[in-house]
Write an enzyme that holds these catalytic residues in place. Structure first.
Site, PDB file in Angstrom:
ATOM      1  N   GLU A  83       0.525  -1.194   0.000  1.00 41.52           N
ATOM      2  CA  GLU A  83       0.031   0.249   0.130  1.00 41.52           C
ATOM      3  C   GLU A  83       0.800   1.816  -0.018  1.00 41.52           C
ATOM      4  O   GLU A  83       2.078   1.298   0.678  1.00 41.52           O
ATOM      5  CB  GLU A  83      -0.608  -0.039   1.654  1.00 41.52           C
ATOM      6  CG  GLU A  83      -2.133   1.309   1.598  1.00 41.52           C
ATOM      7  CD  GLU A  83      -2.958   0.923   2.236  1.00 41.52           C
ATOM      8  OE1 GLU A  83      -3.632   0.165   2.255  1.00 41.52           O
ATOM      9  OE2 GLU A  83      -2.860   2.164   3.240  1.00 41.52           O
ATOM     10  N   THR A 142      -4.121   4.714  -1.880  1.00 40.69           N
ATOM     11  CA  THR A 142      -5.038   5.401  -0.507  1.00 40.69           C
ATOM     12  C   THR A 142      -4.991   6.423  -1.382  1.00 40.69           C
ATOM     13  O   THR A 142      -5.492   7.367  -2.313  1.00 40.69           O
ATOM     14  CB  THR A 142      -4.777   5.747   0.471  1.00 40.69           C
ATOM     15  OG1 THR A 142      -2.982   7.357   0.182  1.00 40.69           O
ATOM     16  CG2 THR A 142      -3.474   5.138   1.498  1.00 40.69           C
ATOM     17  N   ALA A 148      -2.932  12.270   0.116  1.00 44.19           N
ATOM     18  CA  ALA A 148      -2.044  11.816   1.310  1.00 44.19           C
ATOM     19  C   ALA A 148      -2.707  12.408   2.809  1.00 44.19           C
ATOM     20  O   ALA A 148      -3.514  12.460   3.340  1.00 44.19           O
ATOM     21  CB  ALA A 148      -0.952  12.693   1.437  1.00 44.19           C
ATOM     22  N   GLY A 202     -14.330   6.105   6.046  1.00 40.93           N
ATOM     23  CA  GLY A 202     -12.895   7.606   5.619  1.00 40.93           C
ATOM     24  C   GLY A 202     -13.673   8.227   7.339  1.00 40.93           C
ATOM     25  O   GLY A 202     -14.845   7.810   7.986  1.00 40.93           O
ATOM     26  N   LYS A 241     -20.851  -5.730   5.699  1.00 42.05           N
ATOM     27  CA  LYS A 241     -19.764  -5.470   4.517  1.00 42.05           C
ATOM     28  C   LYS A 241     -19.770  -6.512   3.232  1.00 42.05           C
ATOM     29  O   LYS A 241     -19.734  -6.180   1.898  1.00 42.05           O
ATOM     30  CB  LYS A 241     -18.493  -4.967   4.818  1.00 42.05           C
ATOM     31  CG  LYS A 241     -19.050  -3.941   5.716  1.00 42.05           C
ATOM     32  CD  LYS A 241     -17.630  -2.633   6.023  1.00 42.05           C
ATOM     33  CE  LYS A 241     -16.991  -3.462   6.427  1.00 42.05           C
ATOM     34  NZ  LYS A 241     -15.536  -2.395   7.797  1.00 42.05           N
TER      35      LYS A 241
END
Length: 284
Positions: free
Chosen positions: A17, A48, A51, A108, A162
């Site tokens: 990642e 992602t 930043a 988020g 989910k």
């Protein structure tokens, strides 16, 4: 290639990642870093949403496209808190135009400077709205529970919801104690969750980073980590190396104990990515 196909086709898989840098000048130089990562031949690289979870989504799409151009499959993060359905439709169209087939669907962080208005409250709602015929959708898992979730039973139930909404794999938040992951994996299986839960490992790079993880992610510290922080209190470079060594030992233990994949939070640091792949190549 869809990540659910990668997972099914390989005995073991390793992914990295990275995040888009904050400055445009740094962004221009990240192409060489992607080439370095691609040379390690990971199974996919996730990027992602900005930043530190902030920033324009266009950079995420651009970076995900650069990853695909390097010959490695990409996974684009997409957060939904504060977004309208029209926003999601726009970013989904952009991802499709750039050939991005994989999305990590996330709620988020709730913005501190404005109310979290919009059409979404939870990641499961975003998952339901995405085009599941085109996109392979992943979601986040929290072995120690999300910082806003006090009940582990609720935490497992949200994971199940989910999956029911359409998530076909999960990537965990970082953890420093593998027993936490093993217990979480068992509880998820007992609830009937069938999707692969890929452990996410991040190296300890500094005391400040560890303290930040404790308070922002509710990550617990095993005694080994506390002892390392004390031992290298006045030796930042020594702590960095010890942190990488500890993370690598976590990964090999996880693979030895039945994990079929590993997601490495490379933090845009090639030395950690390289050390991780060297340790994990034996399992692939």
């Amino acid at each position: 290639m869809r990540i659910d196909e990668i997972i099914k086709s390989k005995k073991a898989h390793v992914s990295f990642e990275i995040f888009p840098p904050k400055q445009d000048m740094e962004f221009e130089a990240i192409g060489s870093f992607i080439s370095q990562l691609a040379s390690l031949k990971p199974d996919f690289i996730s990027v992602t949403y900005g930043a530190g979870g902030k920033g324009p989504r266009g950079k995420t799409v651009q970076l995900a496209s650069m990853i695909k151009e390097s010959g490695i499959e990409s996974l684009a993060h997409l957060t939904c808190i504060g977004s309208r359905r029209s926003d999601v439709e726009t970013i989904s169209a952009s991802l499709k135009e750039n050939g991005i087939e994989n999305i990590l669907a996330l709620r988020g962080d709730i913005p501190e400077d404005r109310p979290a208005d919009g059409d979404y409250r939870y990641a499961k709602e975003l998952i339901s709205d995405l085009d599941r015929k085109y996109f392979c959708i992943g979601a986040a898992a929290y072995p120690e529970g999300h910082i806003n979730c006090e009940s582990m039973d609720d935490n497992i139930e949200y994971l199940y919801e989910k999956e029911q909404a359409g998530a076909s794999f999960f990537i965990t938040q970082l953890f420093f104690d593998n027993r936490v992951y093993y217990e979480f994996r068992e509880k998820a299986a007992a609830r009937g969750i069938k999707s692969q839960i890929i452990p996410g490992i991040m190296p300890m790079m500094s005391r400040a980073q560890v303290e930040r993880m404790i308070f922002t992610c509710a990550v617990s510290l095993p005694s080994k980590i506390i002892k390392l922080l004390n031992k290298y209190a006045d030796d930042p470079q020594g702590l960095r190396k010890a942190g990488i060594d500890y993370a690598v030992s976590q990964m090999t233990d996880l693979m030895d104990n039945g994990s079929l994949g590993m997601h490495v939070y490379a933090m845009n640091k090639f030395d950690f990515a390289k050390a991780s792949m060297e340790a994990l190549d034996v399992y692939r």
